[in-house]
Design a protein around this motif. Structure first.
Motif, mmCIF file in Angstrom:
data_model
loop_
_atom_site.group_PDB
_atom_site.id
_atom_site.type_symbol
_atom_site.label_atom_id
_atom_site.label_comp_id
_atom_site.label_asym_id
_atom_site.label_seq_id
_atom_site.Cartn_x
_atom_site.Cartn_y
_atom_site.Cartn_z
ATOM 1 N N SER A 1 0.823 -1.230 -0.026
ATOM 2 C CA SER A 1 -0.102 0.144 0.085
ATOM 3 C C SER A 1 0.721 1.213 -0.150
ATOM 4 O O SER A 1 0.512 2.083 -0.875
ATOM 5 N N LYS A 2 2.012 1.313 0.871
ATOM 6 C CA LYS A 2 2.645 2.421 0.918
ATOM 7 C C LYS A 2 3.586 2.511 -0.365
ATOM 8 O O LYS A 2 3.524 3.666 -0.964
ATOM 9 N N ARG B 1 2.247 1.742 -3.446
ATOM 10 C CA ARG B 1 1.440 2.258 -4.305
ATOM 11 C C ARG B 1 1.129 3.699 -4.204
ATOM 12 O O ARG B 1 1.235 4.419 -5.018
ATOM 13 N N GLN B 2 1.181 4.207 -2.831
ATOM 14 C CA GLN B 2 0.975 5.726 -2.537
ATOM 15 C C GLN B 2 2.195 6.274 -3.197
ATOM 16 O O GLN B 2 1.984 7.576 -3.494
ATOM 17 N N LYS B 3 3.391 5.884 -2.718
ATOM 18 C CA LYS B 3 4.472 6.536 -3.500
ATOM 19 C C LYS B 3 4.641 6.593 -4.553
ATOM 20 O O LYS B 3 5.055 7.841 -5.401
ATOM 21 N N ASP B 4 4.160 5.601 -5.421
ATOM 22 C CA ASP B 4 4.232 5.790 -6.717
ATOM 23 C C ASP B 4 3.194 6.440 -7.420
ATOM 24 O O ASP B 4 3.394 7.473 -8.462
ATOM 25 N N LYS B 5 2.223 6.712 -6.804
ATOM 26 C CA LYS B 5 0.952 7.560 -7.310
ATOM 27 C C LYS B 5 1.428 9.022 -7.164
ATOM 28 O O LYS B 5 1.212 9.840 -7.855
ATOM 29 N N HIS B 6 2.164 9.085 -5.838
ATOM 30 C CA HIS B 6 2.566 10.467 -5.700
ATOM 31 C C HIS B 6 3.594 10.968 -6.822
ATOM 32 O O HIS B 6 3.755 12.167 -7.333
ATOM 33 N N GLN C 1 2.072 12.051 -10.007
ATOM 34 C CA GLN C 1 1.499 13.000 -9.899
ATOM 35 C C GLN C 1 2.382 14.202 -10.085
ATOM 36 O O GLN C 1 2.432 15.001 -10.809
#
Length: 109
Positions: free
Chosen positions: A49-50, A52-57, A60
């Motif tokens: 999950s972390k 995925r969040q880092k990748d999404k950030h 962006q």
């Protein structure tokens, strides 16, 4: 429900056996190993999950940076057009001045 990999199960069993107390039954060790498996699975889920969040950030930020660069390019492409028109008149002015200077020189001789 998520399946726990065989590698995780063997690792959990190794840890459970390493921490086994004297007089502890095999059943108790199995229960401890299952708890460890669940802990490892939860940890992996959190890390995923972390990630995925880092990748999404990161994506962006990359999109934002690309948009800024595109905006800069658009501004830069608009600016040279006006500068170019003033630069094209300079050679004509210099040519006219040189002809005038040449005419003045010939009239003095």
């Amino acid at each position: 429900m998520n399946q726990i990999s065989a590698e995780t199960k063997t690792e959990a069993m190794k840890v459970a056996k390493a921490t086994q107390k004297p007089g502890q039954t095999k059943e108790q060790t199995k229960l401890i190993a299952q708890g460890i498996e669940k802990g490892i699975a939860e940890y992996k889920k959190q890390q995923k999950s972390k990630s995925r969040q880092k990748d999404k950030h990161r994506k962006q930020q990359l999109k934002s940076k690309q948009k800024q660069e595109l905006d800069k390019q658009e501004v830069q492409s608009d600016t040279p057009t006006t500068v170019t028109s003033s630069k094209t008149s300079l050679p004509w002015i210099l040519l006219a001045l040189s002809w005038i200077a040449f005419a003045v020189y010939l009239s003095m001789v």
